[in-house]
Motif scaffolding. Structure first.
Motif, PDB file in Angstrom:
ATOM      1  N   ARG A   1       0.831  -1.202   0.000  1.00 50.97           N
ATOM      2  CA  ARG A   1       0.000   0.000   0.000  1.00 50.97           C
ATOM      3  C   ARG A   1       0.868   1.255   0.000  1.00 50.97           C
ATOM      4  N   VAL A   2       0.264   2.348  -0.394  1.00 48.94           N
ATOM      5  CA  VAL A   2       0.944   3.642  -0.342  1.00 48.94           C
ATOM      6  C   VAL A   2       1.423   3.878   1.094  1.00 48.94           C
ATOM      7  N   GLY A   3       2.677   4.253   1.231  1.00 47.88           N
ATOM      8  CA  GLY A   3       3.248   4.512   2.551  1.00 47.88           C
ATOM      9  C   GLY A   3       3.996   3.335   3.146  1.00 47.88           C
ATOM     10  N   ASP A   4       3.833   2.140   2.588  1.00 43.69           N
ATOM     11  CA  ASP A   4       4.580   0.986   3.086  1.00 43.69           C
ATOM     12  C   ASP A   4       6.062   1.161   2.760  1.00 43.69           C
ATOM     13  N   TYR A   5       6.916   0.688   3.654  1.00 41.10           N
ATOM     14  CA  TYR A   5       8.358   0.716   3.420  1.00 41.10           C
ATOM     15  C   TYR A   5       9.033  -0.277   4.350  1.00 41.10           C
ATOM     16  N   ALA A   6      10.233  -0.657   4.015  1.00 40.16           N
ATOM     17  CA  ALA A   6      11.062  -1.485   4.891  1.00 40.16           C
ATOM     18  C   ALA A   6      12.512  -1.123   4.618  1.00 40.16           C
ATOM     19  N   SER A   7      13.225  -0.787   5.665  1.00 41.28           N
ATOM     20  CA  SER A   7      14.635  -0.444   5.492  1.00 41.28           C
ATOM     21  C   SER A   7      15.524  -1.686   5.506  1.00 41.28           C
ATOM     22  N   ASN A   8      15.001  -2.806   6.005  1.00 39.62           N
ATOM     23  CA  ASN A   8      15.744  -4.065   5.987  1.00 39.62           C
ATOM     24  C   ASN A   8      14.767  -5.180   5.642  1.00 39.62           C
ATOM     25  N   TYR A   9      14.594  -5.432   4.348  1.00 38.74           N
ATOM     26  CA  TYR A   9      13.592  -6.376   3.855  1.00 38.74           C
ATOM     27  C   TYR A   9      14.205  -7.689   3.392  1.00 38.74           C
ATOM     28  N   SER A  10      15.520  -7.786   3.398  1.00 38.13           N
ATOM     29  CA  SER A  10      16.193  -8.968   2.848  1.00 38.13           C
ATOM     30  C   SER A  10      15.944 -10.231   3.656  1.00 38.13           C
ATOM     31  N   GLY A  11      15.738 -10.137   4.935  1.00 38.73           N
ATOM     32  CA  GLY A  11      15.467 -11.324   5.747  1.00 38.73           C
ATOM     33  C   GLY A  11      14.001 -11.693   5.747  1.00 38.73           C
TER      34      GLY A  11
END
Length: 114
Positions: free
Chosen positions: A91-101
């Motif tokens: 969704r708009v506004g979703d983010y992850a600064s560490n998504y690799s795991g």
């Protein structure tokens, strides 16, 4: 009296040190264009960048199973085809600064919806 003063200074120093360590700001992700989802190869928005603007797209090979961070400025879906279709809506506004795991180690494609 002197021992109490020394203890007070020691506690004050420890509190000051903890305050300095805990006020360090988290790494912010770089900006992403409007109406796009940005994928970075590494965490904290570093490394190669892929900008998705809509439609179904198989990711470039260097991003397949290797998305370290993302920022969404539109809706979309992350798709994994390894064992059938596994899909995560974004969704708009979703983010992850560490998504690799997490699902970033599985993404094969991006689409408009699941």
């Amino acid at each position: 009296m002197r021992a109490r003063h020394l203890r007070t200074l020691t506690v004050a120093g420890a509190v000051a040190l903890v305050s300095l360590v805990s006020t360090t700001p988290a790494q912010a992700l770089p900006t992403c264009p409007a109406n796009a989802i940005c994928l970075w190869r590494y965490q904290d928005g570093t490394g190669d960048l892929y900008v998705w603007r809509g439609g179904y797209v198989n990711l470039p090979s260097k991003f397949v199973d290797h998305v370290g961070s993302f920022r969404a400025n539109r809706t979309g879906a992350f798709i994994d085809w390894a064992t059938g279709k596994d899909c995560r809506p974004v969704r708009v506004g979703d983010y992850a600064s560490n998504y690799s795991g997490r699902f970033g180690s599985k993404i094969d494609a991006v689409g408009d919806n699941c």
